[in-house]
Design an enzyme around this catalytic site. Sequence first.
Site, PDB file in Angstrom:
ATOM      1  N   THR A  16      60.496  43.797  40.023  1.00  0.00           N
ATOM      2  CA  THR A  16      59.365  44.963  39.863  1.00  0.00           C
ATOM      3  C   THR A  16      60.020  46.247  40.510  1.00  0.00           C
ATOM      4  OG1 THR A  16      57.563  43.536  39.741  1.00  0.00           O
ATOM      5  CG2 THR A  16      57.099  45.755  40.123  1.00  0.00           C
ATOM      6  N   GLU A  50      50.974  40.406  41.022  1.00  0.00           N
ATOM      7  CA  GLU A  50      50.397  40.579  39.768  1.00  0.00           C
ATOM      8  C   GLU A  50      48.957  41.194  39.765  1.00  0.00           C
ATOM      9  OE1 GLU A  50      50.878  36.617  37.612  1.00  0.00           O
ATOM     10  OE2 GLU A  50      52.720  37.508  37.178  1.00  0.00           O
ATOM     11  N   LYS A  79      41.062  45.748  36.225  1.00  0.00           N
ATOM     12  CA  LYS A  79      40.755  45.153  37.223  1.00  0.00           C
ATOM     13  C   LYS A  79      39.893  46.312  38.050  1.00  0.00           C
ATOM     14  CE  LYS A  79      42.461  44.766  42.164  1.00  0.00           C
ATOM     15  NZ  LYS A  79      43.613  44.653  42.937  1.00  0.00           N
ATOM     16  N   GLU A 337      45.396  43.021  49.671  1.00  0.00           N
ATOM     17  CA  GLU A 337      44.830  44.429  49.004  1.00  0.00           C
ATOM     18  C   GLU A 337      45.606  44.712  47.811  1.00  0.00           C
ATOM     19  OE1 GLU A 337      41.974  46.034  48.929  1.00  0.00           O
ATOM     20  OE2 GLU A 337      40.952  44.972  50.654  1.00  0.00           O
ATOM     21  N   THR A 339      48.817  45.864  47.598  1.00  0.00           N
ATOM     22  CA  THR A 339      49.457  46.929  47.689  1.00  0.00           C
ATOM     23  C   THR A 339      50.984  47.191  47.715  1.00  0.00           C
ATOM     24  OG1 THR A 339      49.069  46.357  50.298  1.00  0.00           O
ATOM     25  CG2 THR A 339      47.883  47.962  49.458  1.00  0.00           C
ATOM     26  N   ILE A 341      53.025  46.783  45.211  1.00  0.00           N
ATOM     27  CA  ILE A 341      53.610  47.411  43.928  1.00  0.00           C
ATOM     28  C   ILE A 341      53.383  48.929  44.165  1.00  0.00           C
ATOM     29  CG2 ILE A 341      53.605  47.899  41.200  1.00  0.00           C
ATOM     30  CD1 ILE A 341      53.101  44.747  41.447  1.00  0.00           C
ATOM     31  N   TYR A 423      36.898  57.534  58.244  1.00  0.00           N
ATOM     32  CA  TYR A 423      37.656  58.667  57.667  1.00  0.00           C
ATOM     33  C   TYR A 423      38.731  58.270  56.882  1.00  0.00           C
ATOM     34  CZ  TYR A 423      40.858  57.664  61.622  1.00  0.00           C
ATOM     35  OH  TYR A 423      41.617  56.992  62.401  1.00  0.00           O
TER      36      TYR A 423
HETATM   37  C1  FAD Z   1      52.916  35.564  47.622  1.00  0.00           C
HETATM   38  C2  FAD Z   1      53.121  36.957  47.222  1.00  0.00           C
HETATM   39  C3  FAD Z   1      52.188  37.584  46.463  1.00  0.00           C
HETATM   40  C4  FAD Z   1      52.313  39.001  46.039  1.00  0.00           C
HETATM   41  N1  FAD Z   1      51.073  39.462  45.200  1.00  0.00           N
HETATM   42  C5  FAD Z   1      51.223  40.792  45.055  1.00  0.00           C
HETATM   43  C6  FAD Z   1      50.153  41.132  44.280  1.00  0.00           C
HETATM   44  O1  FAD Z   1      49.239  40.772  43.961  1.00  0.00           O
HETATM   45  N2  FAD Z   1      50.354  42.805  44.258  1.00  0.00           N
HETATM   46  C7  FAD Z   1      51.133  43.541  44.799  1.00  0.00           C
HETATM   47  O2  FAD Z   1      51.254  44.709  44.417  1.00  0.00           O
HETATM   48  N3  FAD Z   1      52.325  42.887  45.056  1.00  0.00           N
HETATM   49  C8  FAD Z   1      52.343  41.647  45.439  1.00  0.00           C
HETATM   50  N4  FAD Z   1      53.486  41.078  45.976  1.00  0.00           N
HETATM   51  C9  FAD Z   1      54.679  41.834  46.345  1.00  0.00           C
HETATM   52  C10 FAD Z   1      55.510  41.836  45.063  1.00  0.00           C
HETATM   53  O3  FAD Z   1      55.722  40.519  44.529  1.00  0.00           O
HETATM   54  C11 FAD Z   1      56.550  42.771  45.261  1.00  0.00           C
HETATM   55  O4  FAD Z   1      56.460  43.853  45.994  1.00  0.00           O
HETATM   56  C12 FAD Z   1      57.274  43.155  43.937  1.00  0.00           C
HETATM   57  O5  FAD Z   1      57.368  41.959  42.998  1.00  0.00           O
HETATM   58  C13 FAD Z   1      58.632  43.922  44.216  1.00  0.00           C
HETATM   59  O6  FAD Z   1      59.644  42.903  44.468  1.00  0.00           O
HETATM   60  P1  FAD Z   1      61.004  43.135  44.646  1.00  0.00           P
HETATM   61  O7  FAD Z   1      61.547  43.486  43.367  1.00  0.00           O
HETATM   62  O8  FAD Z   1      61.415  43.865  45.730  1.00  0.00           O
HETATM   63  O9  FAD Z   1      61.814  41.623  44.790  1.00  0.00           O
HETATM   64  P2  FAD Z   1      62.331  40.507  43.792  1.00  0.00           P
HETATM   65  O10 FAD Z   1      61.314  40.258  42.833  1.00  0.00           O
HETATM   66  O11 FAD Z   1      62.620  39.453  44.834  1.00  0.00           O
HETATM   67  O12 FAD Z   1      63.699  40.949  43.054  1.00  0.00           O
HETATM   68  C14 FAD Z   1      64.919  41.072  43.790  1.00  0.00           C
HETATM   69  C15 FAD Z   1      65.984  41.371  43.018  1.00  0.00           C
HETATM   70  O13 FAD Z   1      67.147  41.287  43.379  1.00  0.00           O
HETATM   71  C16 FAD Z   1      68.232  40.573  43.019  1.00  0.00           C
HETATM   72  N5  FAD Z   1      69.153  39.844  43.799  1.00  0.00           N
HETATM   73  C17 FAD Z   1      68.908  39.575  44.800  1.00  0.00           C
HETATM   74  N6  FAD Z   1      70.086  39.194  45.705  1.00  0.00           N
HETATM   75  C18 FAD Z   1      71.162  39.730  44.708  1.00  0.00           C
HETATM   76  C19 FAD Z   1      72.437  39.411  44.745  1.00  0.00           C
HETATM   77  N7  FAD Z   1      73.118  38.905  45.572  1.00  0.00           N
HETATM   78  N8  FAD Z   1      73.155  39.882  43.597  1.00  0.00           N
HETATM   79  C20 FAD Z   1      72.389  40.480  42.496  1.00  0.00           C
HETATM   80  N9  FAD Z   1      71.087  40.755  42.333  1.00  0.00           N
HETATM   81  C21 FAD Z   1      70.352  40.116  43.664  1.00  0.00           C
HETATM   82  C22 FAD Z   1      67.331  39.279  42.288  1.00  0.00           C
HETATM   83  O14 FAD Z   1      68.055  38.936  40.967  1.00  0.00           O
HETATM   84  C23 FAD Z   1      66.188  40.298  41.570  1.00  0.00           C
HETATM   85  O15 FAD Z   1      66.247  40.948  40.531  1.00  0.00           O
HETATM   86  C24 FAD Z   1      53.332  39.600  46.371  1.00  0.00           C
HETATM   87  C25 FAD Z   1      54.257  39.071  47.271  1.00  0.00           C
HETATM   88  C26 FAD Z   1      54.267  37.767  47.709  1.00  0.00           C
HETATM   89  C27 FAD Z   1      55.357  37.218  48.536  1.00  0.00           C
END
Ligand code: FAD
Length: 495
Positions: A16, A50, A79, A337, A339, A341, A423
């Site tokens: 994301t 999500e 939502k 909460e 937060t 994304i 606040y």
């Molecule tokens: C349990 C849980 C529940 C969550 N629920 C929420 C929610 O309800 N609402 C919300 O806002 N946020 C939520 N989050 C947070 C949310 O999932 C993340 O903020 C969001 O998905 C962004 O993730 P990211 O892109 O940083 O990481 P990731 O989705 O892990 O993406 C990492 C990317 O880096 C790539 N990558 C990693 N290493 C390498 C490499 N060596 N070479 C090439 N590519 C590589 C992977 O392939 C992938 O494409 C939740 C998180 C968790 C853990």
Amino acid sequence: MTEAAKFRVVIAGGGTAGWVAAAAIVRHLGPLLDITLVESDVIGTVGVGESTIPTARSFHALLGINERVFMKETNATFKLGISFENWRREGDRYFHPFGTVGRSLPLADFQHFWLSARERGFGGDYTDYSLETQAALAGKFATGEPASLSYAYHLDATAYARFLRSLAEPAGVRRVEGKIERVEQHGESGDIAALVLDSGTRIEGDLFIDCTGFRALLIEETLKTGFEDWGHWLPTDSAFAVQSETTEPPVPYTRAIAHGAGWRWRIPLQHRMGNGFVFSSAHLADDEAREQLLAAVPGKPLFDPRLLRYRTGMRRKSWNHNCVALGLSSGFVEPLESTSIHMVMIAVTRLLQNFPLRPNMSALADQFNAQSRAESEHIRDFIILHYKLNQRDEPFWHEHAAREVPDSLAERIALFRESAMAYQGSDDLFRIDSWTSVMTGQGVYPDDYHRLPGLMSDADLQKALGDLRAGIAHRLFGLPSQTAFLASQFEGAAA
Ligand SMILES: Cc1cc2nc3c(=O)[nH]c(=O)nc-3n(C[C@H](O)[C@H](O)[C@H](O)COP(=O)(O)OP(=O)(O)OC[C@H]3O[C@@H](n4cnc5c(N)ncnc54)[C@H](O)[C@@H]3O)c2cc1C
């Protein structure tokens, strides 16, 4: 500017965070930049995340996203807030809604009037004066007039990244598939020079955006930026996530249901339910957590629950050298909460507002980091609040209630307890209504409140509050169910 002279932005990671960054940067600064995104299908994404908050809508507006198309592509639902169940104690429930609650006056916020009414025996619940709460609990939803609800989305995380990619690639983002094996640094400055992939391909850049998730390949593994651990304040460190078949029409809110050693979520999408179980591994074994989650999943699970481990805290700097970390690589506070994304979107927006067309601009980076820190700490405090004020019986919850909290939060709780004052500072995400919803939802009733409502007679105060409730009922009248509204939305939506 010639093609060769273009400033090169390299985004590492295509979850994301990566695709949010790519879609936003190419849309606004595309012609000035050469943008490459590297992602590895083998490694994949975290696959959760999500539930969103209303700032997602402003961000989508910045990207010119058509809501109906977005909703169709990501199987999204609407939502209106979060239902907190069993948080204060078992069997208890309160709602943290989006939007405003009641009506404030310039000299006194609404909660003072409500508290005065409550003391006189006719206040009802705080969120009786929240349009979004009443719509959510009735399962109703529509955009626009007459209700003008404040809302966000539940979305399919994998589909969302795919959707953003479908915007970013045609606009000029070059996607490279492959595993980053090595990160090269410039000898003297220590800045990042290039990513080297398992294929041997070398991708050079001027600015690197680390979106590699919990791995934090650039910001931590390479630049050793350091991590500030908040685990002593927020000790959950694990989550099981599983999707299940839908068994009922989606409700327009997220459910956060406390259990003996943490809480579980339910996030309804159009085509399935997202379920998760957040827990402290010091208080609950993995197999028990998995079983408890499966026992609570309403429909047939679509796969085996996936275990995710995390550390709560933030990177000491989100922007270090010529690298900006976004998403999980920059830090994580549990998703209570919704937060994370939002934090990605707000950081990308800030980056766009301050876009550095030179690689190293330390004053800008300092400013960026200071704002990121203020925002993260504010969110951290708000999440701790939910735990701190519990009255549950299990050891996990007792420990939370007894635990020291950050001074910034202790001051807020003391202020509210003493005077019903809350606040919203300039970098604060959560509004006065949010603090009040959670404080009162968790059972804090202040010792005192503003004198202004005392000038109103019982009859006047009763009438004012009655008018607010009638106004809400009026705006909700004739509003369709979310299901009916979703069906009407997709008639004629572009593919
Ligand atoms: C349990 C849980 C529940 C969550 N629920 C929420 C929610 O309800 N609402 C919300 O806002 N946020 C939520 N989050 C947070 C949310 O999932 C993340 O903020 C969001 O998905 C962004 O993730 P990211 O892109 O940083 O990481 P990731 O989705 O892990 O993406 C990492 C990317 O880096 C790539 N990558 C990693 N290493 C390498 C490499 N060596 N070479 C090439 N590519 C590589 C992977 O392939 C992938 O494409 C939740 C998180 C968790 C853990």
